[in-house]
Design an enzyme around this catalytic site. Structure first.
Site, PDB file in Angstrom:
ATOM      1  N   LYS A  81     -12.947   7.630  -1.240  1.00 38.99           N
ATOM      2  CA  LYS A  81     -14.113   6.782  -1.529  1.00 38.99           C
ATOM      3  C   LYS A  81     -15.219   7.588  -2.212  1.00 38.99           C
ATOM      4  CE  LYS A  81     -12.979   3.801   2.347  1.00 38.99           C
ATOM      5  NZ  LYS A  81     -13.130   3.638   3.803  1.00 38.99           N
ATOM      6  N   VAL A 132      -5.619  -7.598   4.904  1.00 47.58           N
ATOM      7  CA  VAL A 132      -6.552  -8.092   3.887  1.00 47.58           C
ATOM      8  C   VAL A 132      -5.977  -9.328   3.182  1.00 47.58           C
ATOM      9  CG1 VAL A 132      -7.812  -7.512   1.779  1.00 47.58           C
ATOM     10  CG2 VAL A 132      -7.482  -5.768   3.547  1.00 47.58           C
ATOM     11  N   GLY A 134     -11.799  -4.194   7.826  1.00 49.99           N
ATOM     12  CA  GLY A 134     -11.429  -5.419   8.535  1.00 49.99           C
ATOM     13  C   GLY A 134     -10.969  -6.456   7.541  1.00 49.99           C
TER      14      GLY A 134
HETATM   15  N1  NAP Z   1      -7.484  -3.154   6.283  1.00 53.50           N
HETATM   16  C1  NAP Z   1      -8.734  -2.903   5.883  1.00 53.50           C
HETATM   17  O1  NAP Z   1      -9.691  -3.054   6.641  1.00 53.50           O
HETATM   18  C2  NAP Z   1      -8.977  -2.431   4.475  1.00 53.50           C
HETATM   19  C3  NAP Z   1     -10.322  -2.202   4.063  1.00 53.50           C
HETATM   20  C4  NAP Z   1     -10.565  -1.797   2.738  1.00 53.50           C
HETATM   21  C5  NAP Z   1      -9.500  -1.605   1.881  1.00 53.50           C
HETATM   22  N2  NAP Z   1      -8.213  -1.809   2.326  1.00 53.50           N
HETATM   23  C6  NAP Z   1      -7.128  -1.598   1.386  1.00 53.50           C
HETATM   24  O2  NAP Z   1      -6.447  -2.810   1.187  1.00 53.50           O
HETATM   25  C7  NAP Z   1      -5.066  -2.561   0.934  1.00 53.50           C
HETATM   26  C8  NAP Z   1      -4.226  -3.351   1.921  1.00 53.50           C
HETATM   27  O3  NAP Z   1      -4.538  -2.949   3.244  1.00 53.50           O
HETATM   28  P1  NAP Z   1      -4.033  -3.776   4.520  1.00 53.50           P
HETATM   29  O4  NAP Z   1      -4.765  -3.205   5.678  1.00 53.50           O
HETATM   30  O5  NAP Z   1      -4.131  -5.229   4.267  1.00 53.50           O
HETATM   31  O6  NAP Z   1      -2.501  -3.328   4.587  1.00 53.50           O
HETATM   32  P2  NAP Z   1      -1.330  -3.981   5.459  1.00 53.50           P
HETATM   33  O7  NAP Z   1      -1.876  -4.814   6.550  1.00 53.50           O
HETATM   34  O8  NAP Z   1      -0.393  -2.870   5.794  1.00 53.50           O
HETATM   35  O9  NAP Z   1      -0.584  -4.952   4.417  1.00 53.50           O
HETATM   36  C9  NAP Z   1       0.164  -4.471   3.348  1.00 53.50           C
HETATM   37  C10 NAP Z   1       0.878  -5.633   2.681  1.00 53.50           C
HETATM   38  O10 NAP Z   1       1.613  -5.129   1.578  1.00 53.50           O
HETATM   39  C11 NAP Z   1       2.967  -5.572   1.638  1.00 53.50           C
HETATM   40  N3  NAP Z   1       3.833  -4.556   1.042  1.00 53.50           N
HETATM   41  C12 NAP Z   1       3.996  -3.284   1.453  1.00 53.50           C
HETATM   42  N4  NAP Z   1       4.854  -2.629   0.628  1.00 53.50           N
HETATM   43  C13 NAP Z   1       5.242  -3.544  -0.301  1.00 53.50           C
HETATM   44  C14 NAP Z   1       6.137  -3.516  -1.389  1.00 53.50           C
HETATM   45  N5  NAP Z   1       6.798  -2.404  -1.710  1.00 53.50           N
HETATM   46  N6  NAP Z   1       6.304  -4.640  -2.132  1.00 53.50           N
HETATM   47  C15 NAP Z   1       5.628  -5.763  -1.828  1.00 53.50           C
HETATM   48  N7  NAP Z   1       4.766  -5.869  -0.798  1.00 53.50           N
HETATM   49  C16 NAP Z   1       4.583  -4.769  -0.046  1.00 53.50           C
HETATM   50  C17 NAP Z   1       3.243  -5.802   3.106  1.00 53.50           C
HETATM   51  O11 NAP Z   1       4.309  -6.714   3.221  1.00 53.50           O
HETATM   52  P3  NAP Z   1       4.785  -7.277   4.678  1.00 53.50           P
HETATM   53  O12 NAP Z   1       3.693  -8.231   5.100  1.00 53.50           O
HETATM   54  O13 NAP Z   1       6.060  -7.949   4.399  1.00 53.50           O
HETATM   55  O14 NAP Z   1       4.868  -6.077   5.558  1.00 53.50           O
HETATM   56  C18 NAP Z   1       1.892  -6.340   3.583  1.00 53.50           C
HETATM   57  O15 NAP Z   1       1.838  -7.734   3.369  1.00 53.50           O
HETATM   58  C19 NAP Z   1      -4.903  -1.047   1.005  1.00 53.50           C
HETATM   59  O16 NAP Z   1      -5.035  -0.483  -0.278  1.00 53.50           O
HETATM   60  C20 NAP Z   1      -6.077  -0.609   1.859  1.00 53.50           C
HETATM   61  O17 NAP Z   1      -6.469   0.710   1.616  1.00 53.50           O
HETATM   62  C21 NAP Z   1      -7.938  -2.219   3.588  1.00 53.50           C
END
Ligand code: NAP
Length: 440
Positions: free
Chosen positions: A207, A15, A309
């Site tokens: 949700k 995201v 996504g």
């Molecule tokens: N993906 C979706 O489709 C989607 C849809 C709706 C809501 N969400 C929500 O959006 C949020 C993010 O999802 P995502 O899919 O983007 O996750 P992701 O791809 O796993 O990305 C997580 C990010 O957080 C960073 N991170 C993890 N632990 C950390 C820490 N302790 N300190 C600082 N940075 C940290 C990671 O750093 P690195 O890059 O260095 O690993 C990465 O950049 C979640 O709450 C999820 O539920 C996601």
């Protein structure tokens, strides 16, 4: 132009990286819409050295110290896209108490402890926006929180998890079993390596809690939500649904009701259910999400689109960023949390639902009467009974399939009926039990 609104981005994964890209690509339009440019003050990540491809951003903005970034005087708005309960809760409470508005996509945290965030927002006089936390790109929370605030919502029924919807749609289309459809979802990138949060219904339950809180002006947490996943749904269940002109969906259902004392309550549940093909949610296929809202004056509303996504979710995050930035420039705040109704959450046993029960019974006179007697003892009224063709049993004489659909009854009475059926000597096995929603 006015001085920039400075953003602390926490997380730059699926995201976060799309938010960075859109902030870059649309910077002029966003500035014109807000009345001030948006600037990235810093981006907190876990791994400083991670290859971030051709992300259009100065590498010097990356930091592994989110708290220092949040506390910086240089930051106006904190955008959290990391996920999980801690340390995200600590970061966001810190930001909100310091008067910095927060935009978050973190459904798990909002469902687990949304109250702590709302309290901190009230304390610091800051905004808390979280459109991306439910159903990705679909504008849903703002309509519940603003557009429908003049109305009275009675029920919210949704398909809010794309992974499970993809799996069930595949089972419906091809006749595949759960394991086979999950494998396909994993290969195509719709299911994570560990799919537990999706297939066991945890994601949908978080949700459901957020939706119920907004729809019924009541704090509802993940622990208040009854939850069943889709791992037990079989190809035979899907075939049986089809035979009745139905399909099976993982539904989140939040509904207003009254308890035996006449007090208003809310029930919130997530479980697979049969719905008729004529129901608006039946045609929501693949990994799409949709939420069906029933309100007193507005009537029936349907919200449909991509529930996850990078880019779709980033669209929702940026919509919130624009709203928060505008409020900031106007010296205003969005309406704070509305939890005045404080309805009690009804236990699942009291939720009113219908069951579809398939039985393998001995094919001999009197069986139907003994089965019907069990339903009568639990005050559960039978709507339809279908008897399948008799087939040879394994040395136990002839068997027959019996499919029974009930009228609406409390879930506890239905569950007790199934328990007693399992003990009946004329019932060889209860082959499937599914809840039924909509007018089957
Ligand atoms: N993906 C979706 O489709 C989607 C849809 C709706 C809501 N969400 C929500 O959006 C949020 C993010 O999802 P995502 O899919 O983007 O996750 P992701 O791809 O796993 O990305 C997580 C990010 O957080 C960073 N991170 C993890 N632990 C950390 C820490 N302790 N300190 C600082 N940075 C940290 C990671 O750093 P690195 O890059 O260095 O690993 C990465 O950049 C979640 O709450 C999820 O539920 C996601």
């Amino acid at each position: 132009m006015t001085s920039p609104v400075r953003l602390a981005l926490l997380g730059c994964g699926t995201v976060g990286s799309e938010v960075v890209r859109l902030l870059h690509e649309q910077s002029a339009d966003l500035a014109a819409r807000i009345g001030a440019p948006l600037e990235i003050a810093g981006i907190a990540v876990r791994r400083h050295g991670r290859d971030r491809g051709d992300l259009p951003v100065d590498p010097a903005l990356f930091t592994t110290d989110p708290l220092a970034l949040i506390k910086s005087d240089d930051v106006d708005v904190v955008v959290e896209m990391v996920g999980g309960i801690e340390p995200a809760r600590t970061w966001l409470v810190e930001a909100l108490r310091a008067g910095k508005s927060v935009v978050t996509a973190n459904k798990a945290l909002l469902a687990e402890d949304g109250g702590a965030l709302h309290d901190a927002a009230a304390e610091g006089g800051a905004d808390l926006y979280y459109e991306a936390s439910v159903a990705g790109a679909i504008p849903l929370l703002r309509p519940l929180r603003e557009s429908l605030h003049g109305d009275r919502i009675n029920r919210v029924t949704g398909i809010v998890n794309g992974t499970t919807n993809f799996i069930l749609s595949a089972m419906d289309a091809s006749g595949a079993g759960f394991a086979e459809a999950l494998e396909e979802a994993t290969e195509l990138g719709y299911a994570e390596a560990d799919p537990t949060a999706d297939v066991e219904g945890f994601d949908a339950a978080a949700k459901a809690a957020i939706l119920a809180s907004l729809a019924f002006h009541t704090r509802v947490g993940a622990a208040d939500v009854y939850r069943e996943g889709i791992t037990e749904v079989t190809a035979a269940d899907m075939a049986s649904a089809k035979a009745m002109g139905c399909t099976i969906k993982l539904l989140c259902i939040a509904a207003r009701g009254t308890d035996p004392q006449g007090r208003e309550t809310v029930s919130v549940r997530v479980h697979p259910a049969m719905i008729p093909l004529s129901h608006p949610l039946a045609s929501v296929g693949d990994a799409f999400n949709a939420v069906f809202v029933e309100a007193e004056a507005a009537g029936q509303l349907m919200f449909y689109g991509r529930g996850a996504g990078g880019a779709p979710t980033a669209s929702a995050v940026l919509g919130d960023v624009v709203a928060v930035a505008r409020n900031r420039l106007a010296g205003a705040r969005a309406a704070s949390e509305s939890a005045y109704a404080d309805l009690s959450v009804r236990p699942m046993g009291e939720a009113l639902t219908r069951y579809h029960i398939s039985l393998d019974v001995a094919d001999r006179p009197g069986v139907l009467a003994s089965v019907a007697g069990v339903f009568a003892r639990h005050d559960v009224s039978i709507a339809t009974v279908r008897q399948g063709s008799a087939e040879a049993g394994s040395g136990r004489g002839e068997d027959a399939d019996l499919v029974i659909v009930t009228h609406v009854a409390p879930d506890a009475a239905l569950a007790a009926t199934v328990r007693e059926l399992r003990g009946l000597d004329t019932v060889r096995s209860v082959t499937s039990v599914l809840r039924v929603e909509g007018g089957v």
